[in-house]
Design an enzyme around this catalytic site. Structure first.
Site, PDB file in Angstrom:
ATOM      1  N   SER A  56       0.839  -1.197   0.000  1.00 14.89           N
ATOM      2  CA  SER A  56       0.000   0.000   0.000  1.00 14.89           C
ATOM      3  C   SER A  56       0.871   1.242   0.000  1.00 14.89           C
ATOM      4  O   SER A  56       1.999   1.228   0.504  1.00 14.89           O
ATOM      5  CB  SER A  56      -0.902   0.017   1.231  1.00 14.89           C
ATOM      6  OG  SER A  56      -0.141   0.300   2.402  1.00 14.89           O
ATOM      7  N   ASP A  57       0.340   2.323  -0.579  1.00 13.41           N
ATOM      8  CA  ASP A  57       0.933   3.616  -0.304  1.00 13.41           C
ATOM      9  C   ASP A  57       0.722   3.897   1.179  1.00 13.41           C
ATOM     10  O   ASP A  57      -0.131   3.282   1.831  1.00 13.41           O
ATOM     11  CB  ASP A  57       0.295   4.699  -1.169  1.00 13.41           C
ATOM     12  CG  ASP A  57       1.203   5.912  -1.356  1.00 13.41           C
ATOM     13  OD1 ASP A  57       2.142   6.084  -0.559  1.00 13.41           O
ATOM     14  OD2 ASP A  57       0.962   6.692  -2.300  1.00 13.41           O
ATOM     15  N   TRP A  58       1.487   4.816   1.715  1.00  9.26           N
ATOM     16  CA  TRP A  58       1.500   5.053   3.149  1.00  9.26           C
ATOM     17  C   TRP A  58       0.160   5.650   3.607  1.00  9.26           C
ATOM     18  O   TRP A  58      -0.142   6.801   3.339  1.00  9.26           O
ATOM     19  CB  TRP A  58       2.666   5.949   3.503  1.00  9.26           C
ATOM     20  CG  TRP A  58       3.945   5.211   3.763  1.00  9.26           C
ATOM     21  CD1 TRP A  58       4.769   5.372   4.844  1.00  9.26           C
ATOM     22  CD2 TRP A  58       4.565   4.187   2.974  1.00  9.26           C
ATOM     23  NE1 TRP A  58       5.848   4.508   4.772  1.00  9.26           N
ATOM     24  CE2 TRP A  58       5.748   3.770   3.637  1.00  9.26           C
ATOM     25  CE3 TRP A  58       4.225   3.552   1.775  1.00  9.26           C
ATOM     26  CZ2 TRP A  58       6.591   2.767   3.153  1.00  9.26           C
ATOM     27  CZ3 TRP A  58       5.064   2.557   1.280  1.00  9.26           C
ATOM     28  CH2 TRP A  58       6.222   2.177   1.961  1.00  9.26           C
ATOM     29  N   ALA A  91      -2.760   4.244   2.642  1.00  9.71           N
ATOM     30  CA  ALA A  91      -3.770   3.962   1.614  1.00  9.71           C
ATOM     31  C   ALA A  91      -4.613   2.737   1.939  1.00  9.71           C
ATOM     32  O   ALA A  91      -5.608   2.481   1.267  1.00  9.71           O
ATOM     33  CB  ALA A  91      -3.101   3.784   0.254  1.00  9.71           C
TER      34      ALA A  91
END
Length: 746
Positions: free
Chosen positions: A269-271, A273
């Site tokens: 995941s993006d941070w 997300a």
């Protein structure tokens, strides 16, 4: 007849050959590893996972606190020390010491040079590897759909094919150094506005809403190229896609990425997300970053025990997380982690080369450039963007503290170890060449600016006006105008200086209409986001030490509304333009821009001849075999799909007909049969060719099966259209720049 013609060229001028997508430096001498295959790496990862308890496995599905921006938990009893994930696409970021601020993604793309794509990846990979970082959080390959998008500078521009080639060679450059590359942000993450909304406990991202053809032919394309290159990781994004969060989107993660593209690596995941636990796991997310949100990790133990998530899925997640680690042999003597270790080496050399090669000459009235130090003796420099910010390298985009821009802002920004601004380099050049230099960097002090017009030597001076436009992750640009009323600065100087040259230091598109047609604006150089060697690079171009050959990677419109797309202020961003984006949109609607996609001038001239098209040939020494050879790695997936098999070979000759060594970017555009329902033409090949005066080279393009196919939404597969394909060889997307054309029939 073609053979005889080629022999004549060999005899007269000396003949050499260049292949599109064939990179001389893309060889094992740049590689730090022999690498394993994916099958070998997955087998090793499975053996490791078999030794883990359920709790240990679940813990590895979530990040933990540690020295890096992302950290994977160690398993000391199995001699596994964990893994470090670190920004950014343009160098080792997050404020570490001893890091090169490389030319940004938007700038390397403007070189249109695959050799440099790869060399940049190698250099960045060396610094990550030297610091002991396992996963580099790049490349960024979101498409420049919206000119005001705050993160355009991190990506590769507005065309999926060009972005895909950049992504491919970046991935292999990084991974040839033993560092895992991370393709991001998956998928349709083309604006910052409303990337977070609602309450913190129920955070959502805006929804990108688009159809099947558009996602395949535009936004998935560079990610598919990354998977073909062998990328180890893919980062899912903050936004929703068609109403479902990207990090729990079964269609995009499981359906498109893991099944259709057969991606064997992990999805992180993006941070921040990750919005759910079980739904994300079942939707295709493998590891939650940075962790600590309670969605995954140890929380999944109960989900397994209750039968909500199978242990087999947990095993699959950890195998995917660890397979790239084994793939690139990080289990064998990988450097210890020290984020502040000096691993820069001599990377300033390649950074300067890229910074120079990505600059684009937009205007050059009556050959005003390059300057001649023997006759051009007086120079007046204007603009805050010429010098350093007064608050350090990280404040260059501030209106209060503006200065030369090496990169944009946000997590993609790399704090430079040093930065050479244009004014410093110009003053050094003035010293060495006995030039009279004057400057005013406070562009709000119009009293001083107006007074300078009366200075001795001004009457015959060359005036250099530096303007800039900055953007950052987290917000989108307010408008497409230069910082600190740069338009007014240009107009003021040009009103008095008959030899005004404007240098545009911009993250992406800018509106130039306020001054571009002023008769005293005799030269314009788009200096882009050139990295920490900016000053030396722009001096090389201005004074002819380097002949500019960069090309635009987006269209520059006359009116902002001409782009046809913009940031959505609502919670829905509707991609109603479909595949008609940037130059495709301008072509479809017959809109004439200020400067076309792919445009850029040179200090010399070129001629094209002898276009030939043939079906791809088999054999060890054919154009197609060399194309395959130079893209293959043990970890690459390009050989697993017939889509990347060569279909046609296209050759022609390019000659430098001028008096100065230089380069031209030959661009291949393809018009599809009507069945495909495509824009008037699509970029499907390019090659930057370097030539001395009088020299000729044969250029060879390979069109793959995918290059000549469209996404068939009925059959759900890439399909070659029946009918006639027209091949255009051009130097930009402008039909007036087409040099040759031919066709083939399917």
């Amino acid at each position: 007849m073609i053979v005889n013609h080629l022999l004549a060229i060999i005899f007269v001028v000396g003949f050499s050959c260049t292949f599109a997508a064939v990179v001389d430096s893309n060889s094992n001498k740049f590689s730090k590893l022999t690498s394993r295959t994916w099958d070998e790496a997955i087998s090793m990862a499975k053996s490791f996972v078999a030794q883990l308890t359920l709790e240990e496995k679940c813990n590895m599905t979530s990040g933990m606190g540690g020295p890096c921006v992302g950290n994977v938990v160690p398993i000391p009893r199995l001699n596994f020390n964990g893994m470090c994930f670190q920004d950014s696409p343009s160098g080792v970021g997050d404020g570490v010491l001893h890091s090169t601020a490389f030319a940004a993604g938007i700038h390397i793309a403007a070189t249109w040079d695959r050799d440099l794509f790869y060399k940049r990846g190698v250099a960045i990979g060396k610094e990550f590897q030297g610091k002991g970082v396992h996963f580099a959080l790049g490349p960024m390959m979101n498409i420049d759909r919206n000119a005001r998008h705050g993160r355009n500078w991190e990506g590769f521009g507005a065309d999926p094919y060009l972005s895909g080639e950049n992504a491919f060679y970046y991935v292999q450059g990084i991974q040839d150094q033993g560092v895992v590359a991370t393709a991001k942000h998956y998928i349709c993450n083309e604006q910052e506005t409303n990337r977070f909304y609602d309450t913190p406990s129920n955070s959502k991202g805006y929804s990108a809403n688009l159809d099947d053809k558009t996602i395949h032919e535009i936004y998935l394309w560079p990610f598919a190229s990354s998977v073909a290159a062998g990328v180890g990781s893919v980062m899912c994004s903050y936004n929703q896609v068609n109403g479902t969060q990207a990090c729990q989107n079964d269609k995009t993660l499981n359906g498109l990425l893991k099944q259709e593209l057969e991606f064997p690596g992990n999805v992180m995941s993006d941070w921040g997300a990750t919005k759910t636990g079980v739904e994300s796991v079942l939707g295709g997310l493998d590891i939650d970053m940075p962790g600590g949100d309670g969605f995954m990790g140890i929380a999944l133990v109960q989900a397994v025990k209750s039968g909500t998530v199978t242990e087999a899925r947990i095993d699959d997640m950890i195998v995917r997380v660890l397979a790239p680690y084994y793939l690139l042999e990080q289990d064998q003597g990988y450097p210890s982690l020290d984020l502040d270790r000096d691993a820069i080496g001599d990377n300033y050399n390649v950074n300067r080369e890229i910074g120079t090669a990505g600059m684009v000459l937009l205007k050059n009235t009556n050959n005003a450039l390059p300057f001649n130090v023997m006759t051009d003796k007086y120079f007046f420099v204007y603009g805050t963007a010429a010098g350093q910010s007064d608050e350090g390298f990280g404040a260059g985009g501030s209106e209060q503290h503006a200065g030369a821009l090496y990169q944009g802002g946000g997590s993609g920004f790399v704090e430079p170890t040093y930065g050479i601004d244009p004014l410093t380099a110009l003053l050094i050049n003035g010293r060495d060449s006995h030039l009279q230099m004057r400057y005013i960097t406070n562009q709000n002090d119009y009293q001083a600016i107006n007074d300078s017009f009366n200075a001795r030597g001004f009457g015959s001076a060359k005036c250099l006006v530096f303007i800039s436009a900055w953007s950052s992750e987290g917000s989108d640009r307010r408008d497409l105008h230069a910082l600190n009323n740069g338009d007014k600065l240009v107009q003021t100087v040009a009103s008095r200086c008959a030899n005004t040259v404007v240098i545009v230091n911009s993250v992406s598109q800018l509106n130039l209409e306020a001054w571009i047609d002023h008769p005293n604006v005799v030269g314009v150089i788009w200096s882009g986001m050139p990295g920490s060697e900016y000053g030396h690079a722009i001096v090389d171009v201005l004074f002819g030490n380097y002949n500019p050959g960069g090309k635009l990677v987006f269209t520059l419109a006359k009116n902002d509304s001409d782009y046809g797309t913009d940031i959505s202020e609502s919670y829905n961003s509707n991609y109603t333009e479909g595949v008609f984006l940037d130059y495709r949109h301008f072509d479809e609607h017959n809109i004439v821009p200020r400067y076309f996609f792919g445009y850029g001038l040179s200090y010399t001239t070129f001629a094209f001849s002898s276009l030939d098209i043939s079906k791809a040939r088999k054999g060890p020494h054919t154009i197609s075999s060399q194309y395959r050879q130079h893209r293959m790695r043990p970890y690459a997936n390009i050989g697993t799909s017939s889509l990347y098999e060569p279909a046609y070979e296209i050759t022609f000759i390019i000659t430098n007909t001028g008096k100065m060594s230089g380069s031209e970017v030959a661009q291949l555009y393809l018009t599809f049969p009507a069945e495909a329902q495509e824009p008037p033409k699509l970029l499907r090949g390019f090659e930057r060719v370097y030539l001395v005066p009088g020299e000729s080279k044969q250029v060879s393009f390979v069109l793959t099966q995918k290059d000549i196919s469209y996404w068939n939404v009925v059959n759900q597969k890439w399909t070659m259209a029946s009918g006639t394909y027209i091949v255009w060889i051009s130097t930009s997307a402008n039909n007036l720049d087409i040099k040759m054309q031919s066709s083939f029939h399917i």
